[in-house]
Design a protein around this motif. Structure first.
Motif, short mmCIF file in Angstrom:
data_model
loop_
_atom_site.label_atom_id
_atom_site.label_comp_id
_atom_site.label_asym_id
_atom_site.label_seq_id
_atom_site.Cartn_x
_atom_site.Cartn_y
_atom_site.Cartn_z
N GLY A 33 0.81 -1.21 0.00
CA GLY A 33 0.00 0.00 0.00
C GLY A 33 0.84 1.26 0.00
N ALA A 34 1.92 1.27 0.79
CA ALA A 34 2.76 2.47 0.89
C ALA A 34 3.71 2.60 -0.30
N VAL A 35 4.52 1.57 -0.53
CA VAL A 35 5.51 1.62 -1.61
C VAL A 35 4.82 1.63 -2.97
N GLY A 36 3.93 0.66 -3.18
CA GLY A 36 3.28 0.55 -4.49
C GLY A 36 2.45 1.76 -4.84
N ALA A 37 1.70 2.28 -3.87
CA ALA A 37 0.84 3.43 -4.16
C ALA A 37 1.63 4.69 -4.41
N THR A 38 2.68 4.94 -3.62
CA THR A 38 3.46 6.18 -3.82
C THR A 38 4.26 6.13 -5.12
N VAL A 39 4.86 4.98 -5.41
CA VAL A 39 5.62 4.87 -6.67
C VAL A 39 4.68 5.01 -7.86
N THR A 40 3.54 4.34 -7.82
CA THR A 40 2.60 4.41 -8.94
C THR A 40 2.00 5.81 -9.07
N TYR A 41 1.73 6.45 -7.95
CA TYR A 41 1.21 7.81 -8.03
C TYR A 41 2.25 8.72 -8.69
N ALA A 42 3.50 8.58 -8.29
CA ALA A 42 4.56 9.45 -8.83
C ALA A 42 4.85 9.15 -10.30
N VAL A 195 10.72 -4.96 -3.29
CA VAL A 195 10.33 -3.65 -3.81
C VAL A 195 9.56 -3.79 -5.12
N SER A 196 10.08 -4.60 -6.05
CA SER A 196 9.39 -4.76 -7.34
C SER A 196 8.04 -5.43 -7.16
N GLY A 197 7.96 -6.41 -6.25
CA GLY A 197 6.68 -7.07 -6.01
C GLY A 197 5.65 -6.15 -5.39
N THR A 198 6.07 -5.33 -4.42
CA THR A 198 5.13 -4.42 -3.77
C THR A 198 4.71 -3.29 -4.70
N VAL A 199 5.60 -2.83 -5.55
CA VAL A 199 5.23 -1.80 -6.53
C VAL A 199 4.20 -2.37 -7.51
N TRP A 200 4.44 -3.57 -7.96
CA TRP A 200 3.52 -4.23 -8.92
C TRP A 200 2.14 -4.41 -8.31
N LEU A 201 2.07 -5.06 -7.14
CA LEU A 201 0.77 -5.32 -6.52
C LEU A 201 0.12 -4.03 -6.02
N GLY A 202 0.90 -3.19 -5.34
CA GLY A 202 0.34 -1.94 -4.80
C GLY A 202 -0.14 -1.00 -5.89
N GLY A 203 0.57 -0.99 -7.01
CA GLY A 203 0.14 -0.14 -8.12
C GLY A 203 -1.16 -0.61 -8.73
N LEU A 204 -1.29 -1.92 -8.90
CA LEU A 204 -2.54 -2.48 -9.42
C LEU A 204 -3.72 -2.13 -8.50
N ALA A 205 -3.50 -2.28 -7.19
CA ALA A 205 -4.57 -2.00 -6.24
C ALA A 205 -4.98 -0.52 -6.28
N LEU A 206 -4.00 0.37 -6.39
CA LEU A 206 -4.31 1.80 -6.46
C LEU A 206 -5.15 2.11 -7.70
N LEU A 207 -4.76 1.57 -8.84
CA LEU A 207 -5.48 1.88 -10.07
C LEU A 207 -6.89 1.29 -10.06
#
Length: 388
Positions: A33-42, A195-207
């Motif tokens: 939620g933290a890493v994936g969402a912030t990276v994807t938002y940015a 990091v890559s796994g959390t960005v992938w999953l967290g980004g999908l969840a944010l979108l």
């Protein structure tokens, strides 16, 4: 393989207790939620919202939803971080009941324990710094519940991004000097995997969460969402590459033979995880080869209706499936404990020039295949067929 033989091979495998499963899964959900969402938002959301063709109304709706999502991500990270720290306390030394480890006094004693002989820093100090950064990250994100802070969501998200990455990276700081090169490489690949796994999953969840605003968006929102999916597809490709390369390294370190994937407890858990990740990759391939080309063609043809339908109806349905698979992966991770090599009585894996050469060849092959994937998707988009 007879049951007796399987039992003999898995004798050294210890099933994690329920509290361990819940705390570790929850912690990685918090990181996602933290890493994936912030990276994807940015990398994805912020640039798309700032594009000249994006309507101010749609941008404001998605910005508010992003702020709310990031705020709740901060809450989850804070709670999950506390339980994860308690789990560390419960497993330290001779161990203690998890309920006892929740006590602030026990946690304080753990964090203030002196350094072990030969260590340059106490392990508790490393976790003290990590959790201080975690609290700072959570506080920055939780601040987005305040209407005044939401006006600065870009600034807050960009501030929380490096902090959230530091939350996991700090845990790789060694308390003692690694004995060999592998001792340096193991945490590097481990963190690349996380990091890559959390960005992938967290980004999908944010979108997926942002796609829930579709009923409030304008008729031209399909163009904005086409850009969002395009940008995230590039992020996802990088994540797939990093997960694959780091995953091969970690698997080689802990699995000595293919047969250990179904003859050891570690291997069985890893095999389930691999199958789930392959499901994620298959869904991503469907997006890349079927949905993205149709979105691109609809965008070029200025087919607003098809674009809106593809980006806010078809695409989110597939991504929901990916999120479910990703959560299942996190649920399996606590069971990947120990080593299949140890269970099977194999020698410890030691790197060599041959291993590094094979790894370099794998990385090069993967880079070429991902480049070919992007080019093939572009070629499909140029086909003169009617968008679905």
């Amino acid at each position: 393989m007879h049951y007796a033989s399987l039992a003999a091979h898995t004798a050294g495998y210890a099933m994690p207790q329920l509290w361990r499963v819940l705390t570790k899964t929850g912690y990685f959900l918090g990181l996602s939620g933290a890493v994936g969402a912030t990276v994807t938002y940015a990398a994805t959301v912020r640039p798309a919202l700032r594009a000249p063709e994006t309507s101010a109304g749609d941008a404001e709706i998605l910005r508010r939803r992003s702020a709310g999502y990031l705020a709740w991500a901060g809450v989850v990270l804070l709670v999950a971080g506390y339980f994860q720290l308690s789990a560390r306390v419960a497993r330290a030394g001779q161990g203690m009941p998890f309920g006892d480890a929740l006590a602030p006094g026990r946690i304080r004693d753990y964090l203030q324990a002196p350094a072990a002989k030969g260590a340059w820093i106490a392990q508790g100090t490393v976790y003290l710094v990590q959790n201080a950064v975690l609290v700072a990250t959570a506080a920055a994100l939780i601040a987005l519940f305040a209407p005044a802070a939401r006006r600065h969501v870009d600034r807050i998200a960009l501030t929380a991004l490096p902090l959230s990455l530091a939350v996991t990276l700090i845990t790789s700081v060694p308390a003692t000097a690694p004995a060999d090169l592998d001792g340096w490489l193991n945490p590097v690949f481990d963190q690349a995997h996380i990091v890559s796994g959390t960005v992938w999953l967290g980004g999908l969840a944010l979108l997926v969460a942002l796609a829930g605003t579709r009923s409030r968006l304008g008729a031209g929102a399909g163009l904005l969402w086409a850009e969002l999916w395009r940008r995230f597809s590039l992020v996802a490709l990088v994540c797939v590459a990093a997960v694959t390369v780091s995953g091969f390294w970690l698997s080689w370190k802990h699995v000595g033979a293919i047969s250990q994937l179904w003859t050891t407890g570690y291997g069985l858990a890893l095999l389930i995880k691999v199958l789930l990740v392959l499901g994620l990759v298959a869904a991503g391939a469907f997006n890349q080869f079927w949905l993205m080309p149709r979105i691109t063609r609809a965008r070029r043809a200025d087919d607003t209706a098809s674009l809106l339908h593809l980006t806010l109806r078809h695409f989110p349905k597939v991504v929901w499936g990916e999120v479910a698979l990703g959560i299942a992966v996190l649920g399996v991770m606590p069971f990947i404990a120990g080593s299949a090599r140890t269970e099977a009585g194999d020698a410890k894996a030691v790197s060599s020039g041959t291993v590094f050469a094979a790894g370099a060849a794998l990385a090069l092959t993967l880079a070429v295949s991902l480049y070919a994937t992007a080019k093939a998707s572009d070629a499909l988009a140029r086909r003169q067929t009617t968008p679905a």
